[in-house]
Design a protein around this motif. Structure first.
Motif, PDB file in Angstrom:
ATOM      1  N   PRO A 284       0.804  -1.230   0.000  1.00  0.00           N
ATOM      2  CA  PRO A 284       0.000   0.000   0.000  1.00  0.00           C
ATOM      3  C   PRO A 284       0.836   1.279   0.000  1.00  0.00           C
ATOM      4  CG  PRO A 284      -0.126  -1.118   2.130  1.00  0.00           C
ATOM      5  CD  PRO A 284       0.580  -2.042   1.194  1.00  0.00           C
ATOM      6  N   PHE A 285       2.146   1.145   0.219  1.00  0.00           N
ATOM      7  CA  PHE A 285       2.992   2.338   0.188  1.00  0.00           C
ATOM      8  C   PHE A 285       3.605   2.564  -1.189  1.00  0.00           C
ATOM      9  CE2 PHE A 285       2.719   0.840   4.574  1.00  0.00           C
ATOM     10  CZ  PHE A 285       2.087   1.942   5.119  1.00  0.00           C
ATOM     11  N   SER A 286       3.097   1.831  -2.174  1.00  0.00           N
ATOM     12  CA  SER A 286       3.449   2.093  -3.569  1.00  0.00           C
ATOM     13  C   SER A 286       2.345   2.938  -4.199  1.00  0.00           C
ATOM     14  CB  SER A 286       3.567   0.784  -4.347  1.00  0.00           C
ATOM     15  OG  SER A 286       3.533   1.049  -5.746  1.00  0.00           O
ATOM     16  N   VAL A 287       2.732   3.859  -5.080  1.00  0.00           N
ATOM     17  CA  VAL A 287       1.750   4.715  -5.756  1.00  0.00           C
ATOM     18  C   VAL A 287       0.845   3.900  -6.674  1.00  0.00           C
ATOM     19  CG1 VAL A 287       3.128   5.321  -7.811  1.00  0.00           C
ATOM     20  CG2 VAL A 287       1.527   7.003  -6.846  1.00  0.00           C
ATOM     21  N   TYR A 288       1.314   2.720  -7.055  1.00  0.00           N
ATOM     22  CA  TYR A 288       0.555   1.901  -8.008  1.00  0.00           C
ATOM     23  C   TYR A 288      -0.460   0.973  -7.323  1.00  0.00           C
ATOM     24  CZ  TYR A 288       4.572   3.503 -10.723  1.00  0.00           C
ATOM     25  OH  TYR A 288       5.530   4.286 -11.303  1.00  0.00           O
ATOM     26  N   ALA A 289      -0.419   0.900  -5.988  1.00  0.00           N
ATOM     27  CA  ALA A 289      -1.326  -0.004  -5.273  1.00  0.00           C
ATOM     28  C   ALA A 289      -2.710   0.617  -5.145  1.00  0.00           C
ATOM     29  CB  ALA A 289      -0.769  -0.303  -3.888  1.00  0.00           C
ATOM     30  N   LYS A 290      -3.719  -0.230  -5.235  1.00  0.00           N
ATOM     31  CA  LYS A 290      -5.083   0.264  -5.064  1.00  0.00           C
ATOM     32  C   LYS A 290      -5.834  -0.666  -4.117  1.00  0.00           C
ATOM     33  CE  LYS A 290      -5.828   0.657  -9.626  1.00  0.00           C
ATOM     34  NZ  LYS A 290      -6.382   1.091 -10.901  1.00  0.00           N
ATOM     35  N   ALA A 291      -6.825  -0.127  -3.434  1.00  0.00           N
ATOM     36  CA  ALA A 291      -7.671  -0.974  -2.593  1.00  0.00           C
ATOM     37  C   ALA A 291      -8.483  -1.880  -3.515  1.00  0.00           C
ATOM     38  CB  ALA A 291      -8.580  -0.114  -1.735  1.00  0.00           C
ATOM     39  N   GLU A 292      -8.336  -3.177  -3.345  1.00  0.00           N
ATOM     40  CA  GLU A 292      -9.055  -4.147  -4.176  1.00  0.00           C
ATOM     41  C   GLU A 292     -10.391  -4.522  -3.550  1.00  0.00           C
ATOM     42  OE1 GLU A 292      -8.478  -5.936  -7.179  1.00  0.00           O
ATOM     43  OE2 GLU A 292      -7.187  -4.190  -7.465  1.00  0.00           O
ATOM     44  N   ARG A 293     -10.351  -4.754  -2.239  1.00  0.00           N
ATOM     45  CA  ARG A 293     -11.561  -5.179  -1.533  1.00  0.00           C
ATOM     46  C   ARG A 293     -11.617  -4.499  -0.182  1.00  0.00           C
ATOM     47  NH1 ARG A 293     -13.701 -10.633  -1.890  1.00  0.00           N
ATOM     48  NH2 ARG A 293     -13.771 -11.109  -4.098  1.00  0.00           N
ATOM     49  N   VAL A 294     -12.785  -4.056   0.182  1.00  0.00           N
ATOM     50  CA  VAL A 294     -12.943  -3.426   1.485  1.00  0.00           C
ATOM     51  C   VAL A 294     -14.090  -4.110   2.225  1.00  0.00           C
ATOM     52  CG1 VAL A 294     -13.322  -1.253   2.716  1.00  0.00           C
ATOM     53  CG2 VAL A 294     -12.138  -1.227   0.513  1.00  0.00           C
ATOM     54  N   TYR A 295     -13.776  -4.581   3.427  1.00  0.00           N
ATOM     55  CA  TYR A 295     -14.780  -5.239   4.275  1.00  0.00           C
ATOM     56  C   TYR A 295     -15.072  -4.352   5.478  1.00  0.00           C
ATOM     57  CZ  TYR A 295     -13.607  -9.560   1.738  1.00  0.00           C
ATOM     58  OH  TYR A 295     -13.409 -10.511   0.771  1.00  0.00           O
ATOM     59  N   ILE A 296     -16.335  -4.191   5.773  1.00  0.00           N
ATOM     60  CA  ILE A 296     -16.735  -3.477   6.984  1.00  0.00           C
ATOM     61  C   ILE A 296     -17.624  -4.402   7.800  1.00  0.00           C
ATOM     62  CG2 ILE A 296     -17.967  -1.469   7.911  1.00  0.00           C
ATOM     63  CD1 ILE A 296     -17.084   0.101   5.447  1.00  0.00           C
ATOM     64  N   ASP A 297     -17.210  -4.681   9.024  1.00  0.00           N
ATOM     65  CA  ASP A 297     -17.884  -5.688   9.856  1.00  0.00           C
ATOM     66  C   ASP A 297     -18.081  -6.984   9.065  1.00  0.00           C
ATOM     67  OD1 ASP A 297     -18.341  -4.509  12.540  1.00  0.00           O
ATOM     68  OD2 ASP A 297     -19.394  -2.983  11.366  1.00  0.00           O
ATOM     69  N   GLY A 298     -17.043  -7.376   8.357  1.00  0.00           N
ATOM     70  CA  GLY A 298     -17.047  -8.664   7.645  1.00  0.00           C
ATOM     71  C   GLY A 298     -17.796  -8.652   6.327  1.00  0.00           C
ATOM     72  N   ALA A 299     -18.517  -7.559   6.027  1.00  0.00           N
ATOM     73  CA  ALA A 299     -19.288  -7.498   4.777  1.00  0.00           C
ATOM     74  C   ALA A 299     -18.430  -6.873   3.672  1.00  0.00           C
ATOM     75  CB  ALA A 299     -20.550  -6.669   4.981  1.00  0.00           C
ATOM     76  N   LEU A 300     -18.443  -7.498   2.507  1.00  0.00           N
ATOM     77  CA  LEU A 300     -17.710  -6.951   1.364  1.00  0.00           C
ATOM     78  C   LEU A 300     -18.486  -5.737   0.847  1.00  0.00           C
ATOM     79  CD1 LEU A 300     -15.354  -7.215  -0.658  1.00  0.00           C
ATOM     80  CD2 LEU A 300     -16.817  -8.713  -2.018  1.00  0.00           C
ATOM     81  N   VAL A 301     -17.950  -4.543   1.085  1.00  0.00           N
ATOM     82  CA  VAL A 301     -18.663  -3.312   0.731  1.00  0.00           C
ATOM     83  C   VAL A 301     -18.134  -2.731  -0.568  1.00  0.00           C
ATOM     84  CG1 VAL A 301     -19.405  -1.050   1.583  1.00  0.00           C
ATOM     85  CG2 VAL A 301     -18.977  -2.898   3.188  1.00  0.00           C
ATOM     86  N   TYR A 302     -16.860  -3.082  -0.892  1.00  0.00           N
ATOM     87  CA  TYR A 302     -16.275  -2.571  -2.128  1.00  0.00           C
ATOM     88  C   TYR A 302     -15.404  -3.648  -2.751  1.00  0.00           C
ATOM     89  CZ  TYR A 302     -13.587   0.220  -5.417  1.00  0.00           C
ATOM     90  OH  TYR A 302     -13.014   0.701  -6.553  1.00  0.00           O
ATOM     91  N   ASP A 303     -15.601  -3.874  -4.060  1.00  0.00           N
ATOM     92  CA  ASP A 303     -14.823  -4.872  -4.785  1.00  0.00           C
ATOM     93  C   ASP A 303     -14.436  -4.268  -6.137  1.00  0.00           C
ATOM     94  OD1 ASP A 303     -13.723  -6.982  -6.142  1.00  0.00           O
ATOM     95  OD2 ASP A 303     -15.446  -8.336  -5.885  1.00  0.00           O
ATOM     96  N   ARG A 304     -13.166  -3.883  -6.256  1.00  0.00           N
ATOM     97  CA  ARG A 304     -12.722  -3.193  -7.472  1.00  0.00           C
ATOM     98  C   ARG A 304     -12.961  -4.020  -8.724  1.00  0.00           C
ATOM     99  NH1 ARG A 304      -9.813   1.355  -8.140  1.00  0.00           N
ATOM    100  NH2 ARG A 304      -9.396   1.416  -5.916  1.00  0.00           N
ATOM    101  N   GLN A 305     -12.869  -5.336  -8.606  1.00  0.00           N
ATOM    102  CA  GLN A 305     -13.013  -6.183  -9.791  1.00  0.00           C
ATOM    103  C   GLN A 305     -14.473  -6.439 -10.153  1.00  0.00           C
ATOM    104  OE1 GLN A 305     -10.344  -6.601 -11.480  1.00  0.00           O
ATOM    105  NE2 GLN A 305      -9.106  -5.727  -9.830  1.00  0.00           N
ATOM    106  N   ASN A 306     -15.358  -5.984  -9.339  1.00  0.00           N
ATOM    107  CA  ASN A 306     -16.777  -6.258  -9.566  1.00  0.00           C
ATOM    108  C   ASN A 306     -17.604  -4.995  -9.298  1.00  0.00           C
ATOM    109  OD1 ASN A 306     -19.088  -7.655 -10.106  1.00  0.00           O
ATOM    110  ND2 ASN A 306     -19.123  -8.787  -8.166  1.00  0.00           N
ATOM    111  N   PRO A 307     -17.377  -3.944 -10.103  1.00  0.00           N
ATOM    112  CA  PRO A 307     -17.967  -2.628  -9.798  1.00  0.00           C
ATOM    113  C   PRO A 307     -19.495  -2.632  -9.745  1.00  0.00           C
ATOM    114  CG  PRO A 307     -16.784  -2.606 -11.916  1.00  0.00           C
ATOM    115  CD  PRO A 307     -16.498  -3.917 -11.275  1.00  0.00           C
ATOM    116  N   ASP A 308     -20.112  -3.589 -10.404  1.00  0.00           N
ATOM    117  CA  ASP A 308     -21.578  -3.591 -10.408  1.00  0.00           C
ATOM    118  C   ASP A 308     -22.172  -3.754  -9.015  1.00  0.00           C
ATOM    119  OD1 ASP A 308     -21.480  -3.234 -13.076  1.00  0.00           O
ATOM    120  OD2 ASP A 308     -21.968  -5.311 -13.617  1.00  0.00           O
TER     121      ASP A 308
END
Lengths: 433, 456
Positions: free
Chosen positions: B413-437
């Motif tokens: 994550p300390f590289s400029v090229y890194a991006k958040a791929e998946r974000v979980y909040i309380d175990g729920a997948l709230v953001y998935d870069r590979q599945n924008p829908d």
């Protein structure tokens, strides 16, 4: 403290200046020339009289040359801040140190900030030790002052400067006139962007007319113009295509106006902002309109930028639009154009295109690419030795050269840093220097 | 009478009592309490990543197991059982990013005056206002921050006033109302501001404060009134004298004196921080964090000794006089001194890349021989931030039992090229870069390209 800093800088500059007469050869690095030679491995760069004399692999190092071993390092051209107020703004909120905004009726297109440039600004060393070697210094629109004096649709004349300590600071004087469309234009032109466009069109038409009828106008035997003589003089070279016009524009409809004006008046047009420029990538490429963007601006900060996105740089470059970074990282943060470029790469832009966007592209936009922007024989030796990928956030220049001079890698910030890195003293920090 | 009595009780109790007395909603929630419900989640194992736990540890080729909204286990070679398996080899995992200083929702995008709700700049003391009453949940900035790995943030009032009002900590989940975003159990913050802003805003109107000494007189007078209010409430409680009329402004300040509300103090200059610490000592309250502490590196030891976090930017300087001495090594010097160091944003753009801001510090520190490992720097925007918000017992690190607030990065994550791929909040997948829908889109962003924070 300031006194001792400037003294130190002056002494070092003198030393560097004396050294520049000699030949320097930097060997062993991976050199991104951003020129026709592309990227060269294990290359040698020979610097003579402030210029690049030779560059390539298998070059004979001239006898007596000062040698710098850069094995395992990366060399790029010096970075070019495509827009901002370096040397025109010392402290943002201290009005007496800011000279980029002109209000009232005296000038508009003819307002020339070059004489206000302060090469001794503390912001200059801060910027150049991070790699900024050339910069556009530009006037800009501002809020009305307390007397209600407003800035204008035309902000004035921008120039290109070099950030070294010696020699003429002006690389090229008056390279562009800055104009304001969109919400900014509306705010300074009677509350409508249409009024801003009308004023702009009238000023350009006046400049064309003035050019044809100068003698009659000077005799007092011609009609009145919408702008002053100084403005007309500034605009003549714009309508002749020798001086660029930089348009502040973000909304797609405003960008379409720029394309139209560029065609109508044969302008060399540059857009600054360009949040929605990706929607008109092919049209911009066909019209040869360049765009200066912010690689991290992805939010609709206002209604002009509803479709802002992180892929703009990649989309524009792929369509053949000349792109630079400098819409967000400016002035005090001009040094962050590498972060802007890196984020554009993370979102689809080609790495080499991103490096070009912070070196050669702005040099081309402002017509100084014969002197700077890439590493080619005959060009000014503005270059940077890096330990790692220049677009990486953890990467900083190890040494910066401007016009062949190895600049002191020191700034007011490094002095503060070094003072407060020390902890083993019984006296207050004021005694550490 | 009853309301007055409970004002001196802990806030959680206050909510319960208020609910009992005034009647709970149909959903059982008391007024002004969190209506947050975690999104649906499933038992998940993230396999084979480089894990920065937020506790200072780095685990290579490790797994993270989440179930029931909680972190179950972190370590190499964990049993997948019947869980959903996500291959995260080559990726990096950190606790979800936490920003202690955001104005999302109160200064939303687009920045139109109709939505400019962050500064109640009508009096130098507006401790009575609460940021949560200004938050517009449809701010597209929330989703953009999510795409930057942000799982929680504190929304603060602005800095025009000596006392700007209460801040609120949110989970970065889409909500129809702010109550649906409120972090359960998080304490309120009190925004205070030093220096140029209050004295400029009120000085330019010819009213106090117009100087830094005017600022200090303003803080002290307010604390004297709050102390008096508390004493009258306590006396009335014991049957001695009439209780004062409930006062929202004094209630907030009394909450600070009771240790229930955390002080988040906008303060740039080192010398002003020293002054603010003396005010806190005079009136017996604690400063949790100095925000925008551009000169914190000059007094790193003083901050550590007083248990105060420094919440800072990586490299902002020069935009005003009190920011003139900003240096990029600020966080490095603070961290080296053992001071609680927090990377904050104060920006809808900056909040999307607190990892990148930290990376700039790592590089600058390396130049002067200070080596900051990724597992150490990650604390600046995870566990240290959680500590500053008073939520470190439940989030901010990847430890069993904590909320499964987790960000999966495409690389270091300390590289400029890194991006958040998946974000979980309380175990729920709230953001998935590979599945924008499946990613959230605010009402405002429908039909624009800023659907998923401008990244498609």
């Amino acid at each position: 403290m300031k006194f001792s800093l400037s003294m130190t800088a002056a002494v070092l500059a003198f030393a560097a200046s004396a050294a520049s007469a000699q030949t320097t050869a930097i060997t062993g690095a991976t050199v991104h020339t951003v020129g026709p030679e592309g990227t060269l491995e294990n290359a040698t760069v020979v610097i003579e009289n402030g210029q690049i004399a030779e560059i390539g692999t298998g070059i004979q190092v001239p006898a007596g040359a000062k040698l710098i071993d850069a094995s395992g390092k990366i060399i790029t051209p010096g970075l070019f801040s495509a827009m901002g107020q370096l040397g025109l703004s010392e402290v943002g909120a201290v009005s007496g140190t800011n000279d980029a905004v002109q209000r009232g009726d005296d000038f508009s297109a003819g307002f020339d900030v070059a004489d206000a440039y302060n090469r001794r600004s503390v912001v200059i060393p801060i910027s150049r030790i991070d790699g900024i070697t050339r910069a556009l210094i530009a006037p800009r629109a501002g809020r009305p002052d307390e007397q209600g004096n407003s800035s204008r649709v035309l902000s004035g004349l921008a120039s290109v400067v070099q950030l070294g300590d010696s020699g003429n600071y002006l690389t090229r004087h008056g390279v562009a006139v800055v104009a304001n469309l969109g919400e900014t234009g509306s705010a300074v032109a009677a509350g409508s962007r249409a009024a801003a466009i009308q004023q702009l069109r009238a000023a350009l038409a006046d400049a064309l007319d003035y050019r044809r009828n100068k003698a009659a106008y000077e005799r007092g035997d011609w009609r009145e113009y919408s702008v002053s003589t100084a403005d007309l003089e500034a605009l003549i070279s714009v309508v002749e295509g020798e001086r660029s016009m930089i348009f502040n524009a973000n909304r797609a409809s405003d960008i379409e106006v720029v394309i139209k004006l560029a065609s109508e008046f044969s302008l060399s047009a540059i857009i600054i902002g360009g949040a929605e420029a990706w929607m008109l990538a092919n049209e911009l490429a066909a019209a040869k309109v360049s765009v200066i963007i912010d690689g991290t601006a992805n939010l609709p900060g206002n209604f002009d930028r509803i479709n802002a996105r992180l892929e703009t740089g990649g989309i524009l470059a792929a369509a053949g639009v000349r792109v630079a970074f400098g819409a967000g990282a400016q002035t005090h943060q001009a040094r962050n154009i590498t972060q802007s470029a890196g984020n554009a790469v993370a979102n689809g832009m080609d790495w080499d295109a991103a490096l070009e966007a912070i070196t050669l592209a702005p040099a081309e936009m402002y017509g100084v690419d014969r002197e700077v922007g890439s590493l080619e024989p005959g060009k000014s030796a503005d270059l940077i030795i890096w330990g790692a990928d220049p677009l990486e956030l953890t990467s900083y220049p190890e040494q910066v050269f401007i016009q062949g001079e190895s600049i002191p890698m020191e700034s007011r910030q490094t002095l503060l840093r070094d003072r407060y890195l020390q902890t083993d003293t019984v006296k207050p920090p004021a005694f550490r220097h | 009478m009853k309301i007055l009595r409970i004002a001196v009780l802990p806030l959680s109790l206050l909510f319960l009592l208020t609910a009992c007395e005034q009647g709970a909603d149909s959903d059982g929630a008391a007024p002004w309490s969190s209506r947050y419900t975690p999104l649906p989640s499933e038992a998940t194992i993230l396999q084979g990543a480089t894990v920065l736990t937020g506790t200072g540890e780095r685990l290579d080729n490790a797994d993270v197991v989440m179930d029931g909204g909680k972190i179950i286990a972190v370590g190499p070679g964990l049993d997948a059982g019947s869980m959903t398996v996500v291959d995260t080899s080559g990726m990096w995992i950190t606790p979800g990013v936490i920003d202690v200083h955001s104005h999302l929702g109160v200064y939303p995008s687009p920045q139109v005056s109709a939505h400019s709700d962050g500064n109640e700049a009508t009096a130098p003391n507006t401790a009575e206002v609460w940021a949560e009453h200004s938050v517009w949940p449809q701010d597209p900035g929330f989703v953009a921050a999510l795409a930057g790995g942000v799982t929680s943030m504190q929304i603060l009032p602005g800095s025009a006033n000596l006392f700007g009002g209460r801040g609120v900590t949110l989970k970065n989940v889409p909500g129809q109302s702010v109550q649906e975003m409120m972090f359960p159990g998080a304490p309120h913050g009190l925004k205070m501001a030093c220096g140029e802003n209050p004295k400029r805003v009120y000085g330019s109107r010819g009213t106090s404060p117009s100087t830094r000494m005017g600022n200090v007189a303003g803080y002290r007078s307010a604390w004297i009134a709050a102390d008096d209010y508390r004493k009258k409430l306590a006396a009335a409680e014991k049957g001695r004298g009439e209780a004062p009329l409930r006062d929202l402004q004094l209630e907030t300040l009394a909450g600070v004196l009771d240790g229930e509300i955390l002080v988040h103090n906008h303060c740039y200059r080192a010398d002003e921080m020293a002054v603010m610490i003396d005010i806190a000592k005079e009136f017996g309250y604690k400063i949790t964090a100095f925000h925008h502490a551009v000169e914190a590196y000059k007094v790193a030891d003083m901050l550590r000794e007083n248990g105060i976090c420094a919440a800072i930017w990586a490299d902002w300087y020069g935009f005003k006089m009190e920011a003139f001495d900003g240096i990029r090594e600020n966080a490095a010097i603070l961290d080296r001194a053992g001071t609680c160091t927090v990377m904050h944003s104060d920006s809808a753009i900056g909040i999307q890349r607190l990892n990148q801001e930290s990376a700039k510090v790592i590089g600058a520190a390396a130049k002067v021989g200070i080596d900051i490992a990724p597992e150490r720097a990650v604390r600046w925007f995870t566990s240290n931030a959680a500590k500053a918000l008073g939520i470190d017992d439940v989030t901010g690190s990847l430890e069993p039992g904590k909320m499964a607030d987790v960000t999966v990065w495409s690389g270091n994550p300390f590289s400029v090229y890194a991006k958040a791929e998946r974000v979980y909040i309380d175990g729920a997948l709230v953001y998935d870069r590979q599945n924008p829908d499946v990613n959230p889109v605010t009402d405002f962003s429908l039909g624009t390209s800023a659907l998923h924070g401008g990244a498609q």
